[in-house]
Design a protein around this motif. Sequence first.
Motif, short mmCIF file in Angstrom:
data_model
loop_
_atom_site.label_atom_id
_atom_site.label_comp_id
_atom_site.label_asym_id
_atom_site.label_seq_id
_atom_site.Cartn_x
_atom_site.Cartn_y
_atom_site.Cartn_z
N GLU A 756 31.48 27.01 13.53
CA GLU A 756 30.14 26.48 13.66
C GLU A 756 30.27 24.96 13.77
OE1 GLU A 756 26.62 28.22 11.22
OE2 GLU A 756 27.16 26.32 10.31
N THR A 758 28.05 21.08 14.31
CA THR A 758 26.74 20.42 14.25
C THR A 758 26.48 19.79 15.60
OG1 THR A 758 27.14 19.97 11.93
CG2 THR A 758 25.37 18.74 12.99
N VAL A 760 24.44 17.39 17.78
CA VAL A 760 23.59 16.22 17.60
C VAL A 760 22.67 16.09 18.81
CG1 VAL A 760 23.61 13.71 17.56
CG2 VAL A 760 25.19 15.00 16.12
N ARG A 770 19.76 17.22 14.26
CA ARG A 770 21.07 17.87 14.34
C ARG A 770 20.89 19.32 13.94
NH1 ARG A 770 24.14 13.59 10.73
NH2 ARG A 770 22.26 12.44 10.29
N ALA A 772 22.80 23.26 13.46
CA ALA A 772 24.03 24.03 13.34
C ALA A 772 24.04 25.10 14.41
CB ALA A 772 24.10 24.66 11.96
#
Length: 817
Positions: A756, A758, A760, A770, A772
């Motif tokens: 996974e 993040t 942005v 942001r 996930a």
Amino acid sequence: MSDRYNPQEIDGKWQQRWAEDKLYQVSEDDPRPKWYALTMFPYTSGDLHIGHWYAMAPSDVHARFKRMRGYNVLHPMGFDAFGLPAENAAIKRGIHPFTWTMKNIENMRCQLKSIGAIYDWSREAVTCLPEYYQWTQWFFLKLYHAGLAYRAKAPVNWCPHCQTVLANEQVVGSGVCERCGTAVTRRDLEQWFFRITRYADELMEHRSIDWPERIKTMQRNWIGRSTGTELSFALDHPGVEEKEIRVFTTRPDTAFGVTFMVLAPEHPLVTRLVSPDRRAAVEEYVARSRQQNDIERLSTERERDGVFTGAYAINRLNGERVSIWIADYVLMGYGTGAVMAVPAHDTRDFDFASKYNLPIKVVIAPAGWQGEELEEAYTEPGIMVNSAQFTGLPSQQGMDAISDFLEEKGWGKRTITYRLRDWLISRQRYWGAPIPIIYCDSCGIVPVTEKDLPVLLPEDAEFKPTGESPLKYNRQFVNTTCPQCSAPARRETDTMDTFMCSSWYFLRYASPGCHSAPFDRRLKYWLPVDLYTGGAEHAVMHLLYARFFIKAIRDMGLVDFDEPFTRLFNQGTIIAQKHKMSKSRGNVVTPDGYVSELGADTVRVYLMFIGPWEQGGEWNDSGISGISRWLNRVCGLVVEEYQMKPEAVTGDNKVRGDLQRATHQTIRKVTEDMERLRFNTMVAALMEFTNHLAKVKESGGLAASAWKEAIDALLLLLAPSVPHLAEELWMRTGHEYSIHNQRWPEWDETLAEDEEITLVIQVNGKLRDRIAVPASITEVEARQLAAESTRVKPYLQGKEALKTIYVPGRLVNIVVK
RNA sequence: GCCGGGAUGGCGGAACUGGCAGACGCAGCGGACUUAAAAUCCGCCGGAGCAAUCCUUGUGGGUUCGAGUCCCACUCCCGGCACCA
């Protein structure tokens, strides 16, 4: 035994066990590839301070890492034991330098052992012992027979405090002694030199070695190779045999602009050329400049001055008569000791001409020049003027054209000059290896024969500094017989510069116990050194001398490699109270207290953690408790029973996956940082991993077997950094001794991959959200998610979307107007 | 003067190849445990603001969708060399 980190208990225990088992003794009979990791050996000044540990602990960590990576690692240690400081300390205390030095060595060896390094002590080298310096002398003889050692009278650097001569490299800053900081003066003395200049060109070349740019530049600047032309000016003086004065110039294109000449005050022609009416002034000037030390003489602050000799020379190119001056800005030791002065195109000559009202003749026209007088020297290229047949040429072409012309006429020759001087190795002191030379009234200079080595340093010499070698007054030492004619003869009483001892010590480590030669065939296995670490202060001393030395003995066929140190790394300096630690400054911080209280491992880690190794920094122990705390947590983590919570059985997968990923990411990070000697971030990665493990343990959401795997990896990664604690915990977790014989863990790139990420989301480059997302997200999905983000929408309202930038795995940037 | 290296929270420092500034640690603050303290554990921790948000990598400009990172100019700090013809 307690579950807490208890260095007092484990440090000594494991050090003793490793020593008993000869765990770190290395042999050449080993199938693994070799790795020679060398740390500059310490000077035997008394005891090691934190600065020494800063040099030695991280290099040991790296050597241990290489060992676990499957190399047969030689990481030796020894002592640089001859030299002035020991002799001075001995004089001050009224003890013999040998006693003083050996006592220091004993102490330092003890300290070195306390850091838990993998030094193979059976290979230790101590430069002041006859079994070592016998070979230092042997190398002197080799250099002598190869024509690389010679005796000559020369104006040399004299340190009035140390009462000895110094090599040029050992005069630092604005002309002070490298050891004691006293201003150096000049003396004319008959001394021994090594012909390092013969290797100047090869020493300029660093292509085959991986060294810091800085050091390479310093060496190149020091050697100071410059190409130019040597040309002669005609002399016609009654009673003077020489019919010319030769000068060296890098600007032959300006030769038509010569309006006077300047000789060094020491130039041999000066006394013969001077006219009777100028003699008094010239002699006074010469006497004055001889008295001045280098600080005064070389100061650029000082206004240049000189005196007219009353003599003239002829510029052969244009037949002009030019006055001959002397000035101390011309150095006898560089080029020919004489220069042609072209005030229009050289700032020094311009100043000098202005001061003494000498003519200034423009021969290189600045852009737009209309024939007016110059305000300052024009040193750039330009079009040549006032230069006979060369007028009109661009000056760069003029260099070649005039050089060709001079060579044709036999008035000059293209030459290369160096700033580097031959290495002066004589020292008028006791505590060094005697120079193995005998002076015989009938045979002259006679080298000691090899079989008579070592020339032992007598124990009972009067070692007070008198300005002459103390050995001079030891009649038993001095009086000998000539090896050639057996007549009574005298020994050389000067000793060798200690940099001679350190120019080959790394060869000795490769052949411990060899009595018939300085080294044997084992050398071929280990050398050259793969990684040499130490301070940058040795750039133009030890590091240059050692390179010269290896090239010289290579040409004798003694070794078959060109460079002693394949890779060089300079760690930074640890300073205290704004200064480098030194006994004389009294700002020395000893590691001993920290070691006994907090443990060797803690100090090792702290030194690595304070910052990038090459940077050094101010010593400050305020952070060291953080390392203790961390090692304590590691201990608790490993030793205290791990228990899976019953309710966690079904949730195992996620925790397990995350931990596995963290493990492999840490292995990758630690391995890469180790290779690059980035110890500070390596430690940080291990701390992060520990923090992760603590959370996992707290959650209890993992099967015991998976937990154990992660702990094993942690211990292996810790082993080079905290050898004692890692060994202890390795044993406590039921493994077989020794962790230091284990293989370094490997990482699996797919297991290290993030599941996974993040994502942005930016609008016009500003962070707005942001989210996930799975690492496998496609560009289309990412762009869509970005556009749909509720936090982003307000920024898009009523704006025209121009474009969207997508960086896979990182961000989406929506550009609006 | 010339040649290197550097400047990021209160501090040491981190940031791949131009893509979430401040990883990791110290110090500080708050809490738990304790009769109490130490130790340990948990949380907060660049600045301004109630907040949305804005500002922030020595200074000033530039390139770019986007700059600690690249370019130009400058300031300061550290190291080296310094009349080398």
